[in-house]
Design an enzyme around this catalytic site. Structure first.
Site, PDB file in Angstrom:
ATOM      1  N   ASP A 156     -19.088 -28.378   3.935  1.00  0.00           N
ATOM      2  CA  ASP A 156     -17.649 -28.678   3.897  1.00  0.00           C
ATOM      3  C   ASP A 156     -16.939 -27.502   3.234  1.00  0.00           C
ATOM      4  OD1 ASP A 156     -15.199 -30.127   4.036  1.00  0.00           O
ATOM      5  OD2 ASP A 156     -15.453 -30.853   1.994  1.00  0.00           O
ATOM      6  N   SER A 157     -15.624 -27.525   3.309  1.00  0.00           N
ATOM      7  CA  SER A 157     -14.848 -26.496   2.611  1.00  0.00           C
ATOM      8  C   SER A 157     -14.964 -26.672   1.097  1.00  0.00           C
ATOM      9  CB  SER A 157     -13.379 -26.599   3.012  1.00  0.00           C
ATOM     10  OG  SER A 157     -12.861 -27.859   2.628  1.00  0.00           O
ATOM     11  N   GLY A 184      -7.759 -26.637   5.901  1.00  0.00           N
ATOM     12  CA  GLY A 184      -6.729 -27.321   6.698  1.00  0.00           C
ATOM     13  C   GLY A 184      -5.619 -26.427   7.243  1.00  0.00           C
ATOM     14  N   CYS A 216     -17.004 -32.260   7.387  1.00  0.00           N
ATOM     15  CA  CYS A 216     -15.618 -31.788   7.265  1.00  0.00           C
ATOM     16  C   CYS A 216     -14.955 -32.023   8.612  1.00  0.00           C
ATOM     17  CB  CYS A 216     -15.644 -30.297   6.934  1.00  0.00           C
ATOM     18  SG  CYS A 216     -14.013 -29.519   6.945  1.00  0.00           S
ATOM     19  N   THR A 254     -11.963 -30.882   9.601  1.00  0.00           N
ATOM     20  CA  THR A 254     -11.316 -29.662  10.074  1.00  0.00           C
ATOM     21  C   THR A 254     -12.348 -28.753  10.744  1.00  0.00           C
ATOM     22  OG1 THR A 254      -9.935 -29.895   8.101  1.00  0.00           O
ATOM     23  CG2 THR A 254      -9.699 -27.866   9.341  1.00  0.00           C
ATOM     24  N   GLU A 298      -9.763 -31.931  -5.198  1.00  0.00           N
ATOM     25  CA  GLU A 298     -10.438 -30.758  -5.758  1.00  0.00           C
ATOM     26  C   GLU A 298     -10.164 -30.609  -7.257  1.00  0.00           C
ATOM     27  OE1 GLU A 298     -12.575 -28.470  -4.626  1.00  0.00           O
ATOM     28  OE2 GLU A 298     -12.685 -29.196  -2.563  1.00  0.00           O
ATOM     29  N   CYS A 318     -10.233 -36.923   6.563  1.00  0.00           N
ATOM     30  CA  CYS A 318     -10.611 -35.732   5.806  1.00  0.00           C
ATOM     31  C   CYS A 318     -11.639 -36.224   4.803  1.00  0.00           C
ATOM     32  CB  CYS A 318      -9.405 -35.134   5.097  1.00  0.00           C
ATOM     33  SG  CYS A 318      -9.841 -33.875   3.880  1.00  0.00           S
ATOM     34  N   HIS A 372     -12.423 -35.335   2.001  1.00  0.00           N
ATOM     35  CA  HIS A 372     -11.977 -35.399   0.603  1.00  0.00           C
ATOM     36  C   HIS A 372     -11.347 -36.755   0.272  1.00  0.00           C
ATOM     37  CE1 HIS A 372     -12.408 -31.012   0.674  1.00  0.00           C
ATOM     38  NE2 HIS A 372     -12.138 -30.963  -0.618  1.00  0.00           N
TER      39      HIS A 372
HETATM   40  N1  DGL Z   1     -12.758 -31.868   3.778  1.00  0.00           N
HETATM   41  C1  DGL Z   1     -12.129 -31.244   4.851  1.00  0.00           C
HETATM   42  C2  DGL Z   1     -11.892 -32.142   6.047  1.00  0.00           C
HETATM   43  O1  DGL Z   1     -12.568 -33.135   6.206  1.00  0.00           O
HETATM   44  C3  DGL Z   1     -11.165 -30.113   4.703  1.00  0.00           C
HETATM   45  C4  DGL Z   1     -10.251 -30.018   3.541  1.00  0.00           C
HETATM   46  C5  DGL Z   1      -9.607 -28.659   3.525  1.00  0.00           C
HETATM   47  O2  DGL Z   1     -10.321 -27.706   3.193  1.00  0.00           O
HETATM   48  O3  DGL Z   1      -8.415 -28.523   3.881  1.00  0.00           O
HETATM   49  O4  DGL Z   1     -11.068 -31.846   6.883  1.00  0.00           O
END
Ligand code: DGL
Length: 265
Positions: A10-11, A43, A73, A75, A152, A184, A186
């Site tokens: 993931d990011s 994103g 992730c 994205t 984060e 997302c 997160h």
């Molecule tokens: N966790 C990520 C997702 O599911 C990306 C969050 C990000 O880096 O913008 O899209």
């Protein structure tokens, strides 16, 4: 049987919510996780850049001899799932289709909200995946990029985070959704605040849960399960900050883990 680990990427810390589901459903599997903290958020980035970064994370995980890859992730799934499925010699699974399947099963009134990053919302990936499953579903997407920063920063249950969540999700009061996709990875970290904002009648769908269920099936079908030996060791890597990342990971996963910093670009 296959004792190699499973890669998750993931990011940032979001992918850990998918790891949490994996630890629950596949407690015998070893996990190697990488979060691209140095270059998050993904994103707002152009698709080609997310593809490139995803390739770099996948290459890093391939050096660890993984037997399957979970793009934890949304994205990166939207940008790079097809590419990585073509390029890698192992099963690669993303979170968007599983999330759409879970939401389509859950909704009773056919009105499904989606919150996700700017990139995922702009791509229309969820509305397309949902209407491919059931053309009568109505989808209400809202880009909620700000939630990524809250997660984060470990601002999960603060007055500040609740205010931002309430403001962002206010439009859902009008369109009578009964299901909301946390599009997302997160966002499950902010689940309590999101539930409070949309009210108890809306069911939250975490695509990571269905993703891991599908992963379980793939491992069984392809005879890739790990032998049970009670010696599972997971590894966690970050390209950037390791302090807050480690704090969030230890609390979320209830594991006395350490995080190693790596360079992948
Ligand atoms: N966790 C990520 C997702 O599911 C990306 C969050 C990000 O880096 O913008 O899209």
């Amino acid at each position: 049987m296959d004792n190699r680990p499973i890669g998750f990427m993931d990011s940032g810390v979001g992918g850990l919510t998918v790891v949490k589901s994996a630890k629950k459903l596949l407690p015998n599997e070893e996990i190697i996780f990488i979060g691209d903290e140095a270059r998050m958020p993904y994103g707002p980035r152009p698709t080609e850049e997310v593809v490139e970064f995803s390739r770099q994370m996948a290459s890093f995980l391939m050096t660890k001899n993984i037997k399957a890859l979970v793009i934890a992730c949304n994205t990166a799934t939207n940008a790079a799932l097809d590419v990585l499925q073509q390029e890698l010699p192992i099963p690669v699974i993303g979170v968007i289709k599983p999330g759409a399947i879970a939401a389509a099963q859950e909704t009773k009134n056919q009105r499904v909200g989606v919150i996700a990053t700017l990139g995922t919302i702009k791509s229309n990936a969820y509305p397309e995946a949902l209407s491919a499953i059931n053309a009568t579903l109505q989808t209400y997407p809202v880009a909620s990029q700000e939630f990524v920063e809250l997660a984060e920063a470990n601002e999960l249950h603060t007055v500040k985070s609740q205010k931002i969540i309430d403001q962002k999700l206010a439009p859902f009061k009008q369109n009578q959704i009964d299901t909301l996709i946390l599009g997302c990875t997160h966002f499950p970290l902010l689940e309590a605040g999101i539930q409070a904002a949309v009210g108890p009648n809306v069911t939250l769908v975490d695509p990571g849960v269905e993703t891991v269920r599908q992963l379980t099936e793939i491992l069984a079908e392809q005879d890739l399960q790990r032998e049970e030996d009670g010696k599972v060791v997971n590894q966690y890597y970050s390209t950037g900050s390791i302090e807050t990342f480690g704090e969030i990971a230890r609390t979320l996963l209830n594991e006395d883990l350490s995080v190693e910093k790596v360079k992948i670009d």
